[in-house]
Design an enzyme around this catalytic site. Sequence first.
Site, PDB file in Angstrom:
ATOM      1  N   ASP A  52       0.841  -1.191   0.000  1.00 15.49           N
ATOM      2  CA  ASP A  52       0.000   0.000   0.000  1.00 15.49           C
ATOM      3  C   ASP A  52       0.883   1.251   0.000  1.00 15.49           C
ATOM      4  O   ASP A  52       1.750   1.409   0.861  1.00 15.49           O
ATOM      5  CB  ASP A  52      -0.901   0.019   1.233  1.00 15.49           C
ATOM      6  N   TYR A  57       3.422  10.032  -0.550  1.00 19.29           N
ATOM      7  CA  TYR A  57       4.505   9.480   0.265  1.00 19.29           C
ATOM      8  C   TYR A  57       5.852   9.741  -0.420  1.00 19.29           C
ATOM      9  O   TYR A  57       6.231   9.062  -1.368  1.00 19.29           O
ATOM     10  CB  TYR A  57       4.310   7.983   0.486  1.00 19.29           C
ATOM     11  N   ARG A 225       2.201   4.618  14.810  1.00 21.56           N
ATOM     12  CA  ARG A 225       3.453   5.190  14.277  1.00 21.56           C
ATOM     13  C   ARG A 225       4.667   4.837  15.137  1.00 21.56           C
ATOM     14  O   ARG A 225       5.593   5.629  15.300  1.00 21.56           O
ATOM     15  CB  ARG A 225       3.297   6.697  14.094  1.00 21.56           C
ATOM     16  N   ARG A 244       6.281  12.563  14.504  1.00 21.54           N
ATOM     17  CA  ARG A 244       5.771  11.847  15.675  1.00 21.54           C
ATOM     18  C   ARG A 244       6.043  12.571  16.985  1.00 21.54           C
ATOM     19  O   ARG A 244       5.414  12.265  18.007  1.00 21.54           O
ATOM     20  CB  ARG A 244       6.368  10.434  15.705  1.00 21.54           C
TER      21      ARG A 244
END
Length: 327
Positions: A52, A57, A225, A244
Amino acid sequence: MEYRILGNTALKLSTITYGAFAIGGNMWGGNEKKDSIDAIHASLDNGVTSIDTAPFYGFGLSEEMIGEALKGKDRSKVQLLTKFGLVWDGSNKGKGEFFFEAENEGKTIPVFKFTSKENIIKELEESLKRLKTDYIDLLQLHWPDATTPISETMEALELLIRQGKIRAGGVSNYTLDQMHEAQKTIALASDQVSYSMLNREIEKDLIPYAIENNIGIIAYSPMERGLLTGKYFKEGKLKNSDHRNGYFSQFDLEKVKTFLEKITPVAESKNASLSQLVLRWTTLQKGITIVLAGARNAEQALANAQAMSFDLSHEELAFINSALSEI
């Protein structure tokens, strides 16, 4: 590895599917090309047949690396899942819905949600070129675009299915109301949504609807994540450019740490890591079809695939769920 049929389609996908967000590099503190390609190869070598990705990205980099990694592979044995609808190069000509500003190589780039029929067709052709293929197994809307009628977006997916350029059409991040509207035009294959031990909102209404209407659910961010790997509590440092740093602040980290300590003995009893236990738990939840797991190198990819090498009893699942209820 287990393989599951996606919704009302003929697509049989690996229950653990390779998630290619992180190898794009942007928002993840960069990437190493060789390690990324090795991760894809290791996934394929260990039963993960589905990948995927999305144009966003790495601003095309993730798709390009996947295309390179699949060179010489039997395309019929790999399922490619990609997306459309995030535009960053100005090709939307001022149309669409502003989403956010992304950082890439020191530059700030405005990103728009734009899902017009014309743009979908354009993006698909670009994805086919980057992925070095002539069809996509599952093409998914990436994020809802309030400026384009849902019917127009779904009509584009129907057209591409008829043309044989995609095998199935799905969405990502759609609410129940948006699913209802989309279903008026097309029988959706799937909805890709955020789902994890710490984020189970979709269990209330979206999953029951998906089950009733034979729509697949693709779970992303099952590890939150990386938070549920437990590594953050041992290492704790992320690169300044890593998104993050802010993302983890939404959670009660002390309670998460305590929870992970409680379930560690279950993982150890399976000779598994916390990451593998979390992934396996996610695959066993009602209505979840496949689970995305990212990997930046071959070692991580192998570990993800091996999450399907053990099972969890009703008692073990009950214990984990009881511990979860205390977060």
